[in-house]
Design an enzyme around this catalytic site. Structure first.
Site, PDB file in Angstrom:
ATOM      1  N   TYR B 436       0.753  -1.281  -0.035  1.00  8.04           N
ATOM      2  CA  TYR B 436       0.133   0.015  -0.079  1.00  8.04           C
ATOM      3  C   TYR B 436       0.984   1.181  -0.008  1.00  8.04           C
ATOM      4  O   TYR B 436       2.104   1.333   0.157  1.00  8.04           O
ATOM      5  CB  TYR B 436      -0.867  -0.095   1.075  1.00  8.04           C
ATOM      6  N   GLU B 437       0.260   2.355  -0.176  1.00  9.22           N
ATOM      7  CA  GLU B 437       0.747   3.775  -0.260  1.00  9.22           C
ATOM      8  C   GLU B 437       1.733   3.672  -1.547  1.00  9.22           C
ATOM      9  O   GLU B 437       2.829   4.353  -1.505  1.00  9.22           O
ATOM     10  CB  GLU B 437       1.594   4.155   0.943  1.00  9.22           C
TER      11      GLU B 437
END
Lengths: 587, 587
Positions: B436-437
């Site tokens: 993620y990110e």
């Protein structure tokens, strides 16, 4: 949703590369198992496993197993009992069992290859028969004929299952600390008392009886590892419940459907087999095959994760190709297989999977040769290979399998982290393989501390000879240059590190402990390079679309994976560094 | 059972090494936050977190979150709601919020360091306020004053929480594929329609309102990434339920207590903020801090895993020391800390944890300097450091964190694989951080494709200057030789690889894609070496028991971890190898 087709093509490629037909099927013992029979048997077994056990894999992960505190009984997940019975009815369980006791007498090579497929389709389920096979092997090697007649036939069909009761709360790696007691009885039996932990399938509802192999001490046993004896402790004796109970289950990261039991022996009746106080010997005889199978577990879950990630990648469209000529102008984004990093990840997994499968198939074939070849010298050489490479197969493959599965998850992005794509289960199920059957560091110590010095360094010499022969036979062939060059260099580096290490370890035993894990990794990279170079040779001699892809895959391994050696060599050279300068409170 | 003491000593060491007092506390903005105040605030916050959220970590993992298909409401695990309220009441949520809207105005450096502790005590719980902080930042940077007045005060106290609604089923990495529509209404608001996935805390019961930040397209928006606008979509507007619902939850490998929601916008009322079609700009402004925090997650779970493994190791007795002088003759076996491999594993984790913490603290301090230093030139240089190193902190730390946790599990053997020691949860909770990110490869592309060429290579030049200065200032000091030597070599290698890469990437854009992930790893190893060399300097200048241990730890890093570079250099040199010679059906 499972994405899996048993890798039969690659398995057959490995069997052909390492001359299964000439080396194993030519043995009198295995004349019924020529390479075509192997293929047919692998195909039909894969069909059954894919149909019967694969659909239960996720159910098993979700449901786990249930322990009843009133009855001490364990219930397996929905469908497990029925699937197990189906495999028993099909005769699947007995294929590798010895002919004399009702088995099919198939070579261990078959047992190894099918264990990959069985683990991929359902690792938790497969562990039950894996343990049983271990017990069968121990009994074949060390039990009396009467004991064999009593236990083997039903263990071989799968009507009964087996366990290995080794570990106790105070001892895992160090079995010399075992305290379970065995008191001799007047009828020649023993009463066993103690607590065993981490007992896989120590209690369950899939078979009518469970035969425990238990390590324990006789009253007059010497202290430590030289005072351990081996007993069989059946759950039922002539229909009567024995005093061996499951007092609880472990809650684990993975393999939820495989019960990991605490087993209490409360004056349980057991029967000594093998020589008193020589129980560890019985353990060692079965360890090679068990460890080989743990290696195949790594390949298995890495393979199914690879196939899953590939299915995801073939379907997923995201971002544009950096090389615009590869772009699809009619789609809003390109298939992610155009992206270099996706290819990099997939090829890293693919190349190591195929390399591990090649090496493990080689070792399996050597195993069969080592047991049944008529020529003692040939047997000895094969045994050297098995002894030397087994710790590598166990440790390197379990670690690489885990890392490959994580990489396959990365290919799938967020989807890979969800239960929808199963890879998260494979990652959890695989992680234990680095720990059980002797932790990976124990494998390193076995390699460095036992296998290298064994017979004056003969094992390593034998391996080096095989590598040298391969290089010599191929050095004039230009088509082999991309493989022979790196292998030659790698082999030279490994030899140098090994010599250096031998010298250091004689002066300071701690050095062996400090470098064993990384030395094993280094050896693993070279050994896989060796196996893949053999495959490149076979591919060149037998042109086909599969051979053409294989040559590309081996090239990738040599270019991108084998260089991992360089760092390992440096870290091994750092040896203990300053690790013993840290006081306990400085950690 | 949790084994955790917040690593305040090492955090303070990092703050002092990188001159927090002189660089940050001296800024007018942060004059109330001198280093003693920081210490007191970290201590008191750590106390609250350890008491309130840590005991809920395992409960959260077991219970997960519940979604009601009738009401579309989500219920968090037992105790979460109450603990959240306690933190709100304590003022814990608002410490880093801007002063103008009721926050404590603490520097981001505090936010970063406390995020490590908060994540270690309970990652799933902490993610809620993490997302809220992201929204606060986006609003501060791009919203109108009226919007700020409306949302910021309650977001800052924690009475309301925030989300980031970016991803859709057809797009994760490639946000240009977003299809969610925003139709303008007569009153100046918009009606939003579309489906968003992976929405962390998209629905839950811990706050009275949830403010969604939603990326969507205006009717006349250009195609692709240049047609994205940013909206706030509150769950409740003046007490009325808005048409934004959670239609389901993901079932994930870890972070079970953090709801990952599918969010349906069914003509939901939203308000545009920032410029139309420039929504991606709003995203980029908050990405640096969010990515920095993901890096701290890696440190956090690696640290608590390390402490857990150490507690296990200090207690466990197994086998004998290879150096018999270290043996305890009065015990049946030696403590496992006498074994070289156990030390090797623990030191690998310890050295990288401390190195990562040092580097991330450095970047956090640079961040605060980059925003508030009065001198533009200083701001610019600091901004260069943050921009260059943030993708490294995000990607390298999330990967290394994961690997370290796995290594900590290995220290504990079978016990580490059970839920009893929690490491298995930390491993599952950490794995998502690589995805993620922005996946770790996206970080690599950001580094290679954006940060290296940015401002004509100025960022890299600034970093190289800092390394050169550090080397020059210390090259005469014999005590620094064990660190300066390896750093100098590493830095030279990195520079060489970077130049080579820059040349190749200009000719063939695919090269950047092929090597980005490994180049980032290489840079990460050097950057941590740089940060740790600073710490060695500080340790020599400020003798103490802690400094003495630090010097040993940095030495270990240089001897055993930094050499990982060698393999990466070779693999980067292999570039694309033959990856594009594989047809799709050859995978």
């Amino acid at each position: 949703m499972e994405y899996y087709r048993a890798p039969l093509q690659d398995q057959m490629f490995a069997l052909r590369t390492f001359k299964y037909q000439e080396r194993v099927a030519s043995l009198e013992k295995y004349q019924d198992y020529d390479i075509e029979t192997m293929q047919a048997l692998l195909e039909s077994s894969a069909d059954v496993l894919t149909k019967e056990t694969m659909p239960l894999n996720k159910i098993g992960d979700k449901e786990g197993v249930k322990w009843d505190p009133e009855t001490y009984e364990v219930t397996t997940a929905t469908g497990f009992k029925e699937a197990y019975q189906t495999l028993v009815d099909n005769g699947m369980m007995s294929i590798t069992g010895p002919l004399e006791y009702g088995g099919g007498g198939a070579p261990e090579t078959f047992g190894s290859l099918i264990s990959e497929i069985a683990t991929a389709t359902n690792k938790s389920f497969t562990m039950c028969s894996g343990l049983t096979r271990g017990l069968i092997e121990a009994l074949v090697a060390h039990a009396t004929e009467e004991q064999k007649q009593e236990y083997l036939p039903k263990l071989i069909t799968g009507e009964w299952s087996g366990t290995m009761c080794l570990t106790e709360p105070q001892c895992g790696t160090d079995l010399g600390l075992i305290t379970t007691k065995a008191e001799p009885q007047e009828d020649g039996s023993y009463k066993l008392t103690g607590t065993k932990i981490w007992i896989t399938y120590g209690e369950h509802d899939m078979t009518s009886n469970i035969i425990h192999l238990v390590l324990a001490r006789l009253p007059d046993a010497p202290e430590g590892i030289k005072g351990i004896s081996t007993f069989v402790v059946p759950k039922f004796i002539d229909g009567e419940r024995n005093q061996v109970y499951c007092s609880g289950l472990e809650h684990k990261m993975g393999i939820h459907a495989s019960p990991t039991c605490v087993i209490e022996l409360e004056g349980a009746t057991g029967y000594l087999f093998g020589e008193p106080n020589k129980g560890m010997r019985s353990m060692f005889t079965m360890m090679n095959v068990a460890r080989l199978h743990v290696g195949f577990e790594g390949i298995a879950l890495s393979e199914i994760s690879y196939q899953t990630a590939l299915a995801f990648a073939k379907d997923r469209k995201q971002s544009r190709a950096l090389d615009s000529s590869k772009s699809d102008p009619n789609a809003p984004a390109d298939n992610i297989l155009v992206h270099a990093d996706v290819r990099r990840m997939l090829l890293n997994i693919k190349a190591t999977n195929e390399g591990m499968r090649a090496l493990a198939t080689f070792v399996s074939i050597e195993h069969d040769v080592s047991v049944y070849h008529p020529d003692e010298k040939v047997r000895e050489e094969a045994e050297d290979m098995v002894a030397l490479l087994t710790p590598i197969v166990k440790a390197f493959f379990s670690e690489r399998g885990f890392l490959n599965i994580s990489e396959a998850m990365q290919v799938c992005g967020g989807a890979g982290y969800t239960a929808d794509w199963n890879i998260e289960q494979y990652l959890r199920d695989e992680r234990i393989a680095m720990i059980y059957e002797g932790t990976n560091h124990i494998q390193g110590l076995d390699l460095v501390g036992r296998k290298l010095p064994m017979h004056g360094g003969r094992l390593m010499q034998n391996f080096a000879n095989r590598v040298t022969t391969l290089i010599r036979e191929n050095k004039e062939d230009e088509n082999m240059a991309p493989f022979i060059g790196p292998l030659k260099n790698a082999s030279k580096v490994l030899t140098g590190v090994t010599m250096e290490l031998a010298g250091q370890a004689m002066e300071d035993r701690e050095v062996a402990g400090a470098v064993a894990t990384n030395y094993l990794r280094l050896f693993g990279l070279v050994a896989i390079g060796f196996a893949l170079t053999h495959q490149a040779r076979y591919a060149l001699d037998n042109p086909s679309p599969q051979s053409s892809t294989k040559l590309k895959t081996v090239k990738w391994y040599m270019d991108v994976i084998l260089p991992e050696m360089d760092s390992l060599v440096k870290v091994i050279a750092a040896s203990k560094s300053n690790m013993f300068e840290f006081d306990v409170e400085e950690f």
